[in-house]
Write a protein that holds these residues in place. Structure first.
Motif, PDB file in Angstrom:
ATOM      1  N   ALA A 139      27.624  20.374  84.167  1.00  0.00           N
ATOM      2  CA  ALA A 139      28.407  21.501  83.668  1.00  0.00           C
ATOM      3  C   ALA A 139      29.024  21.182  82.310  1.00  0.00           C
ATOM      4  O   ALA A 139      29.018  22.015  81.392  1.00  0.00           O
ATOM      5  CB  ALA A 139      29.495  21.882  84.684  1.00  0.00           C
ATOM      6  N   THR A 140      29.535  19.966  82.144  1.00  0.00           N
ATOM      7  CA  THR A 140      30.124  19.554  80.870  1.00  0.00           C
ATOM      8  C   THR A 140      29.046  19.498  79.791  1.00  0.00           C
ATOM      9  O   THR A 140      29.260  19.951  78.662  1.00  0.00           O
ATOM     10  CB  THR A 140      30.822  18.188  81.009  1.00  0.00           C
ATOM     11  OG1 THR A 140      31.801  18.279  82.028  1.00  0.00           O
ATOM     12  CG2 THR A 140      31.484  17.772  79.704  1.00  0.00           C
ATOM     13  N   LEU A 144      29.264  21.698  76.430  1.00  0.00           N
ATOM     14  CA  LEU A 144      29.506  21.065  75.130  1.00  0.00           C
ATOM     15  C   LEU A 144      28.235  20.685  74.370  1.00  0.00           C
ATOM     16  O   LEU A 144      28.271  20.553  73.152  1.00  0.00           O
ATOM     17  CB  LEU A 144      30.363  19.812  75.314  1.00  0.00           C
ATOM     18  CG  LEU A 144      31.746  20.024  75.917  1.00  0.00           C
ATOM     19  CD1 LEU A 144      32.438  18.681  76.112  1.00  0.00           C
ATOM     20  CD2 LEU A 144      32.582  20.946  75.058  1.00  0.00           C
ATOM     21  N   GLY A 145      27.148  20.494  75.100  1.00  0.00           N
ATOM     22  CA  GLY A 145      25.925  19.977  74.475  1.00  0.00           C
ATOM     23  C   GLY A 145      25.392  20.836  73.359  1.00  0.00           C
ATOM     24  O   GLY A 145      25.048  20.337  72.282  1.00  0.00           O
ATOM     25  N   LYS A 146      25.323  22.146  73.561  1.00  0.00           N
ATOM     26  CA  LYS A 146      24.775  23.038  72.545  1.00  0.00           C
ATOM     27  C   LYS A 146      25.650  23.022  71.289  1.00  0.00           C
ATOM     28  O   LYS A 146      25.142  22.944  70.172  1.00  0.00           O
ATOM     29  CB  LYS A 146      24.653  24.450  73.099  1.00  0.00           C
ATOM     30  CG  LYS A 146      23.991  25.409  72.149  1.00  0.00           C
ATOM     31  CD  LYS A 146      23.792  26.778  72.787  1.00  0.00           C
ATOM     32  CE  LYS A 146      23.071  27.706  71.825  1.00  0.00           C
ATOM     33  NZ  LYS A 146      22.886  29.028  72.392  1.00  0.00           N
ATOM     34  N   THR A 147      26.954  23.064  71.470  1.00  0.00           N
ATOM     35  CA  THR A 147      27.869  23.029  70.324  1.00  0.00           C
ATOM     36  C   THR A 147      27.719  21.713  69.564  1.00  0.00           C
ATOM     37  O   THR A 147      27.662  21.693  68.333  1.00  0.00           O
ATOM     38  CB  THR A 147      29.332  23.195  70.794  1.00  0.00           C
ATOM     39  OG1 THR A 147      29.439  24.412  71.525  1.00  0.00           O
ATOM     40  CG2 THR A 147      30.289  23.211  69.614  1.00  0.00           C
ATOM     41  N   ALA A 148      27.659  20.612  70.307  1.00  0.00           N
ATOM     42  CA  ALA A 148      27.528  19.301  69.664  1.00  0.00           C
ATOM     43  C   ALA A 148      26.220  19.172  68.890  1.00  0.00           C
ATOM     44  O   ALA A 148      26.178  18.573  67.823  1.00  0.00           O
ATOM     45  CB  ALA A 148      27.635  18.190  70.706  1.00  0.00           C
ATOM     46  N   ARG A 149      25.146  19.747  69.418  1.00  0.00           N
ATOM     47  CA  ARG A 149      23.850  19.686  68.728  1.00  0.00           C
ATOM     48  C   ARG A 149      23.823  20.586  67.499  1.00  0.00           C
ATOM     49  O   ARG A 149      23.292  20.221  66.452  1.00  0.00           O
ATOM     50  CB  ARG A 149      22.721  20.063  69.683  1.00  0.00           C
ATOM     51  CG  ARG A 149      22.308  18.962  70.617  1.00  0.00           C
ATOM     52  CD  ARG A 149      21.023  19.305  71.374  1.00  0.00           C
ATOM     53  NE  ARG A 149      21.100  20.563  72.115  1.00  0.00           N
ATOM     54  CZ  ARG A 149      21.658  20.699  73.331  1.00  0.00           C
ATOM     55  NH1 ARG A 149      22.182  19.668  73.918  1.00  0.00           N
ATOM     56  NH2 ARG A 149      21.681  21.866  73.926  1.00  0.00           N
ATOM     57  N   ASN A 150      24.399  21.774  67.618  1.00  0.00           N
ATOM     58  CA  ASN A 150      24.371  22.733  66.515  1.00  0.00           C
ATOM     59  C   ASN A 150      25.390  22.417  65.434  1.00  0.00           C
ATOM     60  O   ASN A 150      25.212  22.784  64.277  1.00  0.00           O
ATOM     61  CB  ASN A 150      24.592  24.151  67.041  1.00  0.00           C
ATOM     62  CG  ASN A 150      23.421  24.636  67.886  1.00  0.00           C
ATOM     63  OD1 ASN A 150      22.307  24.133  67.749  1.00  0.00           O
ATOM     64  ND2 ASN A 150      23.673  25.579  68.763  1.00  0.00           N
ATOM     65  N   HIS A 151      26.494  21.766  65.800  1.00  0.00           N
ATOM     66  CA  HIS A 151      27.565  21.442  64.856  1.00  0.00           C
ATOM     67  C   HIS A 151      28.017  20.004  65.102  1.00  0.00           C
ATOM     68  O   HIS A 151      29.084  19.780  65.678  1.00  0.00           O
ATOM     69  CB  HIS A 151      28.745  22.407  65.022  1.00  0.00           C
ATOM     70  CG  HIS A 151      28.347  23.861  64.925  1.00  0.00           C
ATOM     71  ND1 HIS A 151      28.011  24.455  63.731  1.00  0.00           N
ATOM     72  CD2 HIS A 151      28.201  24.812  65.880  1.00  0.00           C
ATOM     73  CE1 HIS A 151      27.702  25.719  63.955  1.00  0.00           C
ATOM     74  NE2 HIS A 151      27.801  25.958  65.254  1.00  0.00           N
TER      75      HIS A 151
END
Length: 173
Positions: A139-140, A144-151
């Motif tokens: 779930a974490t 957070l994964g998409k945000t961390a990859r995109n930004h």
């Protein structure tokens, strides 16, 4: 160096006996100078042969042989110069320097050990920045994964060591 100490990029960590590499560099330097001298002489003889050929004082075959000899000696001079560069590079590698700044581990070899290109001498870990690895639930990761990859660097995290209270160290994911 002392195990666990901080080292800077470029600090000498190990010295490999340079004497055989110095001898090889000296031999290669002599060979390069000798072949360069032979190539220069062949060039001079070829210039002389051009004038003699223009005056019909030598045969075309003699001129062609001198031209081929000059090209061959030029190639040998270039090969010997490359061998000299290799010998100088090998000599430079006898001082093993820290490739990065950080904390150095213990020496994996001691004086007198035989080393080759596959021998691990020591390891260095970055001290600034420090990288942290951790596991997280699905779930974490999805949150957070998409945000961390995109930004990259936009997601702030706090971490703490086992002997610390709370999460006093801030970082970025």
């Amino acid at each position: 160096f002392k195990p666990g100490s901080l080292v800077k990029n470029g600090d000498v960590l190990f010295t490999i006996d340079p004497r055989p590499y110095q001898a090889e560099a000296a031999r290669a330097e002599a060979a390069a100078a000798s072949s360069r001298a032979r190539a220069d002489l062949a060039k001079t003889e070829l210039e002389r042969s051009k004038r003699l050929l223009a005056d019909n004082a030598i045969a075309q075959r003699d001129y062609d042989e001198r031209a081929a000899n000059q090209r061959q000696l030029e190639a040998t001079a270039r090969a010997d110069a490359a061998s000299l560069q290799t010998a100088q590079l090998n000599l430079a590698w006898t001082s093993v320097r820290a490739p990065i700044s950080g904390r150095v581990s213990k020496a994996e070899v001691t004086e007198g050990n035989l080393v080759d290109g596959n021998t691990v001498l020591t390891s260095i870990v970055s001290a600034d920045p420090i990288y942290v690895s951790f596991t997280g639930d699905e779930a974490t990761y999805l949150q957070l994964g998409k945000t961390a990859r995109n930004h990259p660097g936009s997601v702030k995290i706090n971490a703490g060591l086992a002997n610390e209270t709370g999460f006093p160290h801030e970082g970025r994911l």
